[in-house]
Motif scaffolding. Structure first.
Motif, PDB file in Angstrom:
ATOM      1  N   GLU A  23      -3.149  29.460  10.940  1.00  0.00           N
ATOM      2  CA  GLU A  23      -2.640  29.690  12.259  1.00  0.00           C
ATOM      3  C   GLU A  23      -1.669  28.623  12.558  1.00  0.00           C
ATOM      4  OE1 GLU A  23      -5.695  30.340  15.246  1.00  0.00           O
ATOM      5  OE2 GLU A  23      -7.089  31.195  13.886  1.00  0.00           O
ATOM      6  N   TYR A  24      -1.139  28.843  13.831  1.00  0.00           N
ATOM      7  CA  TYR A  24      -0.122  28.040  14.239  1.00  0.00           C
ATOM      8  C   TYR A  24      -0.881  26.730  15.015  1.00  0.00           C
ATOM      9  CZ  TYR A  24       3.378  31.445  13.778  1.00  0.00           C
ATOM     10  OH  TYR A  24       4.371  32.281  13.254  1.00  0.00           O
ATOM     11  N   LEU A  25      -0.405  25.595  14.708  1.00  0.00           N
ATOM     12  CA  LEU A  25      -1.022  24.268  15.158  1.00  0.00           C
ATOM     13  C   LEU A  25      -0.788  24.151  16.595  1.00  0.00           C
ATOM     14  CD1 LEU A  25      -0.991  21.637  12.224  1.00  0.00           C
ATOM     15  CD2 LEU A  25      -2.879  23.398  12.964  1.00  0.00           C
ATOM     16  N   LYS A  26      -1.564  23.656  17.595  1.00  0.00           N
ATOM     17  CA  LYS A  26      -1.312  23.469  18.890  1.00  0.00           C
ATOM     18  C   LYS A  26      -1.192  22.016  19.214  1.00  0.00           C
ATOM     19  CE  LYS A  26      -3.059  27.351  21.096  1.00  0.00           C
ATOM     20  NZ  LYS A  26      -3.994  28.187  22.043  1.00  0.00           N
ATOM     21  N   ARG A  27      -0.399  21.473  20.126  1.00  0.00           N
ATOM     22  CA  ARG A  27      -0.090  20.212  20.297  1.00  0.00           C
ATOM     23  C   ARG A  27      -1.465  19.627  21.186  1.00  0.00           C
ATOM     24  NH1 ARG A  27       2.212  16.178  18.446  1.00  0.00           N
ATOM     25  NH2 ARG A  27       3.911  15.006  19.844  1.00  0.00           N
ATOM     26  N   ASN A  28      -1.778  18.349  20.541  1.00  0.00           N
ATOM     27  CA  ASN A  28      -3.276  17.754  21.091  1.00  0.00           C
ATOM     28  C   ASN A  28      -2.725  16.635  21.917  1.00  0.00           C
ATOM     29  OD1 ASN A  28      -5.935  17.232  21.345  1.00  0.00           O
ATOM     30  ND2 ASN A  28      -5.739  15.684  19.659  1.00  0.00           N
ATOM     31  N   TYR A  29      -3.381  16.285  23.201  1.00  0.00           N
ATOM     32  CA  TYR A  29      -3.044  15.444  24.043  1.00  0.00           C
ATOM     33  C   TYR A  29      -4.369  14.583  24.146  1.00  0.00           C
ATOM     34  CZ  TYR A  29       1.206  18.009  25.016  1.00  0.00           C
ATOM     35  OH  TYR A  29       2.234  18.711  24.968  1.00  0.00           O
ATOM     36  N   THR A  30      -4.148  13.308  24.694  1.00  0.00           N
ATOM     37  CA  THR A  30      -5.267  12.386  24.922  1.00  0.00           C
ATOM     38  C   THR A  30      -5.137  11.583  26.214  1.00  0.00           C
ATOM     39  OG1 THR A  30      -4.302  10.458  23.778  1.00  0.00           O
ATOM     40  CG2 THR A  30      -5.981  11.872  22.623  1.00  0.00           C
ATOM     41  N   GLU A  35       0.460   2.062  32.379  1.00  0.00           N
ATOM     42  CA  GLU A  35       0.911   1.295  33.216  1.00  0.00           C
ATOM     43  C   GLU A  35       0.032   1.458  34.544  1.00  0.00           C
ATOM     44  OE1 GLU A  35       5.012   2.541  34.205  1.00  0.00           O
ATOM     45  OE2 GLU A  35       5.573   1.856  32.184  1.00  0.00           O
ATOM     46  N   GLY A  36      -1.286   1.559  34.429  1.00  0.00           N
ATOM     47  CA  GLY A  36      -2.256   1.377  35.450  1.00  0.00           C
ATOM     48  C   GLY A  36      -2.562   2.957  35.910  1.00  0.00           C
ATOM     49  N   LYS A  37      -1.915   3.857  35.098  1.00  0.00           N
ATOM     50  CA  LYS A  37      -2.285   5.316  35.650  1.00  0.00           C
ATOM     51  C   LYS A  37      -2.646   6.196  34.524  1.00  0.00           C
ATOM     52  CE  LYS A  37       1.584   5.095  39.126  1.00  0.00           C
ATOM     53  NZ  LYS A  37       2.816   5.683  39.526  1.00  0.00           N
ATOM     54  N   GLN A  38      -3.605   7.016  34.677  1.00  0.00           N
ATOM     55  CA  GLN A  38      -4.108   7.658  33.729  1.00  0.00           C
ATOM     56  C   GLN A  38      -2.989   9.036  33.430  1.00  0.00           C
ATOM     57  OE1 GLN A  38      -7.872   9.533  34.524  1.00  0.00           O
ATOM     58  NE2 GLN A  38      -8.952   7.815  33.916  1.00  0.00           N
ATOM     59  N   GLN A  39      -2.497   9.160  32.154  1.00  0.00           N
ATOM     60  CA  GLN A  39      -1.549  10.115  31.815  1.00  0.00           C
ATOM     61  C   GLN A  39      -1.848  10.899  30.491  1.00  0.00           C
ATOM     62  OE1 GLN A  39       2.265   8.235  31.332  1.00  0.00           O
ATOM     63  NE2 GLN A  39       2.326   8.092  33.578  1.00  0.00           N
ATOM     64  N   PHE A  40      -1.482  11.973  30.214  1.00  0.00           N
ATOM     65  CA  PHE A  40      -1.738  12.715  28.921  1.00  0.00           C
ATOM     66  C   PHE A  40      -0.742  12.185  27.852  1.00  0.00           C
ATOM     67  CE2 PHE A  40      -4.128  15.507  31.745  1.00  0.00           C
ATOM     68  CZ  PHE A  40      -5.321  15.752  31.001  1.00  0.00           C
TER      69      PHE A  40
END
Length: 119
Positions: A23-30, A35-40
């Motif tokens: 299958e095609y792999l999907k991008r994984n984010y954490t 800089e003090g902000k929550q980001q993926f």
């Protein structure tokens, strides 16, 4: 024949395929603090199949983990040293409290001790 119009960025993209299930792999984010902000933040590729658990981590992520290996050890040593200092101070204070209680029970004057720090 009518050619389908491709979306931007899809012309030369080579999809990564899972070597285990195909299958095609999907991008994984954490979710991380940047800089003090929550980001993926991109962390790798994962297989979307429920039976396959194939994961590819980004090379940047692997380098960061190798560098982080020494930092917690240093922090642990500093915290242990701080703990030992505060523990010694607490022991000294406990001894003084015991002296005050003994003197109070015997009806004597409470001995006051002032320790001067040598610098």
């Amino acid at each position: 024949m009518i050619d389908k119009k491709r979306k931007q960025g899809q012309k030369c993209a080579t999809p990564t395929i899972c070597p285990e299930c195909g299958e095609y792999l999907k991008r994984n984010y954490t979710l991380e603090l940047v800089e003090g902000k929550q980001q993926f933040v991109k962390s790798g590729w994962t297989c979307p199949s429920s039976t396959c658990e194939y994961i590819i981590k980004d090379p940047e992520e692997l380098e960061d983990e190798a560098e982080k290996g020494t930092e917690p050890e240093d922090k642990l040593k500093k915290l242990q040293a701080e703990f030992m200092k505060t523990h010694e101070q607490l022991n000294r204070l406990a001894e003084q409290i015991n002296e005050f209680e003994r003197a109070d029970q015997e009806g004597q004057k409470i001995p006051l001790r002032y320790e001067e720090k040598e610098e």
